[in-house]
Motif scaffolding. Structure first.
Motif, PDB file in Angstrom:
ATOM      1  N   GLY A 222       0.817  -1.212   0.000  1.00  0.00           N
ATOM      2  CA  GLY A 222       0.000   0.000   0.000  1.00  0.00           C
ATOM      3  C   GLY A 222       0.850   1.260   0.000  1.00  0.00           C
ATOM      4  N   VAL A 226       1.055   4.189  -2.985  1.00  0.00           N
ATOM      5  CA  VAL A 226       0.855   5.619  -2.698  1.00  0.00           C
ATOM      6  C   VAL A 226       2.090   6.423  -3.090  1.00  0.00           C
ATOM      7  N   LEU A 230       2.324   9.381  -5.913  1.00  0.00           N
ATOM      8  CA  LEU A 230       2.834  10.714  -5.583  1.00  0.00           C
ATOM      9  C   LEU A 230       4.075  11.042  -6.404  1.00  0.00           C
TER      10      LEU A 230
END
Length: 290
Positions: A222, A226, A230
């Motif tokens: 996870g 992310v 980003l």
């Protein structure tokens, strides 16, 4: 090698090292916790056996001794009472065992095996030790054994175990005069030995370890997703746009659009610096053309 690949490889390397270290540390912790749980169960079983021994020596033995009898009652012996009481448990849980093993027992069934004798000799050689534990492999899996010494601490014991001529005739009639004699005050003659299987506790520890590591891996995945999103939105995509604009400008494309620098982070500052450089370059080219 692209920036994103370098970033992911670095994070993967750090995660691999951390994952391995966490696996080793958690496995040790879970196994230690499982062993402590099994050891606690063994101590509870030992306490239960001692409760039977105490009740037998304080209540049953004196009550039967007061009654006129011409034969020996094994139930008056604390060791016999504790082991007989424990058999009710072993009928349901055969892997749990309790034995008061002796080097020279009155009852041949209580004679110590080689590994049980090792505990007794350890207590004899190392005075003051009140408890020993060890793990051993059996056909049904690993077993934790807890042992405590049995030392002659009362003259009442020597009535039946010093010399045959002092022993009750009923005891000699039942067990003979060859075994269980020659004990002396303060001598460690036997050991209480409780064996508890570890297979279930270790399997639980392994399941907990795998669940913890799976959760750690899921958290890592996870976090990686992310971070990559980003990275793409805040670094890779703006840098690619700046790179393409720089290429167009270097090729003399006058219609190349300006870079729309948003935000106040480092990438935004880079975009604004690129825009200022391009305007300065355009101004310099116009001055040269004039």
């Amino acid at each position: 090698m692209g920036l994103r690949l370098k970033f992911n490889l670095a994070i993967l390397a750090v995660f691999a090292v951390g994952f391995a270290a966490a696996w080793v540390a958690l496995e040790r912790q879970f196994v230690t916790s499982a062993r402590n749980e099994v050891l606690q169960n063994a101590r509870i079983m030992m306490a239960s056996a001692n409760a039977v021994r105490t009740y037998t020596s304080q209540r049953v033995g004196p009550a039967l001794a007061a009654a006129p009898r011409d034969h020996f009652e094994p139930m008056t012996v604390p060791s016999y009472a504790a082991q007989t009481n424990f058999k009710a448990l072993t009928e349901r849980y055969p892997d749990f065992t309790y034995k008061e093993a002796a080097l020279n027992p009155t009852n041949p069934a209580d004679r110590a095996t080689d590994w049980e004798a090792d505990f007794i000799h350890a207590f004899r050689n190392r005075r003051g030790i009140e408890e020993l534990s060890a793990e051993r492999e059996t056909p049904t899996g690993p077993v934790l054994t807890l042992a405590r010494p049995i030392t002659v601490s009362s003259e009442a014991c020597l009535t039946c175990h010093s010399t045959p001529d002092r022993a009750p005739p009923a005891l000699l009639a039942q067990y003979g005069s060859s075994n269980g004699f020659g004990w002396s005050m303060g001598e460690t003659v036997a050991a209480q030995i409780v064996s508890v299987p570890m297979a279930v506790a270790l399997e639980t520890a392994q399941r907990n370890l795998h669940a913890a590591m799976a959760l750690l891996a899921a958290v890592f995945v996870g976090v990686m997703i992310v971070l990559n999103v980003l990275l793409h939105l805040t670094v890779v995509r703006p840098v690619v746009r700046i790179s393409r604009l720089a290429t167009d400008v270097s090729l003399g494309k006058a219609d190349a659009p300006e870079f729309a620098a948003g935000g106040r982070d480092e990438i935004g500052e880079l975009g604004r610096a690129f825009t200022r450089m391009r305007r300065s370059l355009d101004q310099a080219m116009r001055m040269l053309g004039a």
